[in-house]
Write an enzyme that holds these catalytic residues in place. Sequence first.
Site, mmCIF file in Angstrom:
data_model
loop_
_atom_site.group_PDB
_atom_site.id
_atom_site.type_symbol
_atom_site.label_atom_id
_atom_site.label_comp_id
_atom_site.label_asym_id
_atom_site.label_seq_id
_atom_site.Cartn_x
_atom_site.Cartn_y
_atom_site.Cartn_z
ATOM 1 N NE ARG A 34 2.620 0.089 2.806
ATOM 2 C CZ ARG A 34 3.118 0.661 1.709
ATOM 3 N NH1 ARG A 34 4.059 1.592 1.832
ATOM 4 N NH2 ARG A 34 2.670 0.335 0.521
ATOM 5 C CB ILE A 60 4.487 -3.181 -1.211
ATOM 6 C CG1 ILE A 60 3.530 -3.032 -0.021
ATOM 7 C CG2 ILE A 60 5.382 -1.977 -1.321
ATOM 8 C CD1 ILE A 60 4.248 -2.875 1.326
ATOM 9 C CB SER A 61 -0.962 -2.211 -2.981
ATOM 10 O OG SER A 61 -1.137 -3.216 -3.946
ATOM 11 C CD GLN A 62 -2.320 4.238 -3.992
ATOM 12 O OE1 GLN A 62 -2.237 4.094 -5.200
ATOM 13 N NE2 GLN A 62 -2.724 5.356 -3.416
#
Length: 210
Positions: A34, A60-62
């Site tokens: 990530r 960027i999403s959790q």
Amino acid sequence: MQTESLRLQMVQNQLRKRKIDDLRVLAAMSKIPRHQFVDSSWSHRAYQDRPLPIGYGQTISQPYIVGYMSAAAQIHPGDRVLEIGTGCGYQTAVLGELAQEVYSIEVIPQLADQARHVLQELNYSHVHLKTGDGHQGWAEHAPYNAIVVTAAPPEVPPALIDQLAINGKLVIPVGTSHQQLLVLTKAKAGIVTQKTFSVRFVPMVKSFDQ
């Protein structure tokens, strides 16, 4: 601490402990680096349970949201998947671990270029990107077994319903000031809608003006 260890902690503490139990999703998120999808100034926070800025007003999403949406889509190894909102390409990579073919649309050309570069470096040759308006989907490669949307329109775009295969899942945040994550299943008799929980995504737009 090494990034692999941080990834495994992320999966254990943010996904497994919060009842995400899809083994293929857990394996994908244990594997994908990530930190390579965010700017180096944010890489030390890449495995925290929080969204991060990726430029151009986007995030960027959790990890939990990525894991939840990926599991809710119920993707099988032979599936063809459409993603609306490539962003930095992290969710795209997760889908790439789950599906046979992934088609992803990003409205911001610079983000599409950056994501394409990282995905190519990581050898996702079965992931296909283009720049454009996600409201229209990508009809050329429809129908899709699953569609995952990472930006929130005020209502579900009809083109996405049209491009969904029978028994396919559409996972999408919907709303403006108040958003809810929906999981739609396309049955022969019509659409079955499951409402999950409140979320906060960037708005889904038709064009990007800097």
